[in-house]
Design a protein around this motif. Structure first.
Motif, short mmCIF file in Angstrom:
data_model
loop_
_atom_site.label_atom_id
_atom_site.label_comp_id
_atom_site.label_asym_id
_atom_site.label_seq_id
_atom_site.Cartn_x
_atom_site.Cartn_y
_atom_site.Cartn_z
N GLU A 54 41.53 -46.21 92.09
CA GLU A 54 41.64 -47.49 91.39
C GLU A 54 43.11 -47.81 91.14
N ALA A 55 43.46 -49.07 91.24
CA ALA A 55 44.85 -49.49 91.02
C ALA A 55 45.33 -49.13 89.61
N GLU A 56 44.42 -49.13 88.64
CA GLU A 56 44.77 -48.82 87.26
C GLU A 56 45.24 -47.37 87.09
N GLU A 57 44.94 -46.52 88.06
CA GLU A 57 45.36 -45.12 88.01
C GLU A 57 46.81 -44.94 88.46
N LEU A 58 47.42 -46.00 89.00
CA LEU A 58 48.72 -45.89 89.65
C LEU A 58 49.80 -46.65 88.89
N PHE A 78 50.46 -41.44 90.78
CA PHE A 78 49.35 -41.41 89.82
C PHE A 78 49.94 -41.26 88.43
N LYS A 79 49.47 -42.05 87.49
CA LYS A 79 49.97 -42.00 86.13
C LYS A 79 49.80 -40.61 85.52
N ASN A 80 48.72 -39.92 85.87
CA ASN A 80 48.48 -38.60 85.30
C ASN A 80 49.18 -37.48 86.07
#
Length: 144
Positions: free
Chosen positions: A90-94, A103-105
């Motif tokens: 998902e784009a929200e993960e990036l 990846f944000k995480n």
């Protein structure tokens, strides 16, 4: 954003020696998550540029900067959507910064694509150029 990852910012900001062109490039690079050396500011052809109210009152960087930031944020959404397509997530993960999508995480993931790779994917695999459009309207200004 071109398929090679370079970014063109079209702005009516008049460069009068105050560093406005550099400021606009910095705002675009930070807002989009690319390297500043990948940003070209186009502000020297009045046949091509949008209308601007003028270079007075120390307003150029403030007004044009807000418009460029809005355009960069819009383009970043498109870029992260293309990256999500590449990475099957998902784009929200990036997020993106300094020319890399990650990846944000797990921001240190060495397998993360560069913004150039994402731009190429967007054009050649999805058929889309990454773009954004911005404007700034001061809501606190007196209305005519």
């Amino acid at each position: 954003m071109s398929e090679d990852g370079s970014v063109s910012v079209i702005t009516p900001l008049a460069e009068l020696g105050q560093g406005g062109t550099t400021a606009i490039a910095q705002i675009a690079a930070e807002g989009l998550g690319v390297k500043i050396e990948d940003v070209k500011v186009i502000n020297d052809d009045t046949n091509f540029l949008p209308f601007d109210l003028g270079a007075f009152g120390s307003r150029q960087t403030f007004v044009n900067g807000h418009a460029v930031l809005a355009a960069a944020r819009e383009a970043k959404k498109e870029m992260l959507s293309a990256a999500a397509h590449m990475l099957n997530c998902e784009a929200e993960e990036l997020d993106a910064a300094n020319g890399s999508v990650f990846f944000k995480n797990n921001p240190d993931n060495p397998a993360a694509p560069t913004t150039r790779e994402v731009a190429m994917h967007a054009v050649f695999n999805k058929g889309n150029l990454i773009s954004g459009r911005g404007r700034f309207v001061d809501e606190t200004a007196p209305q005519a």
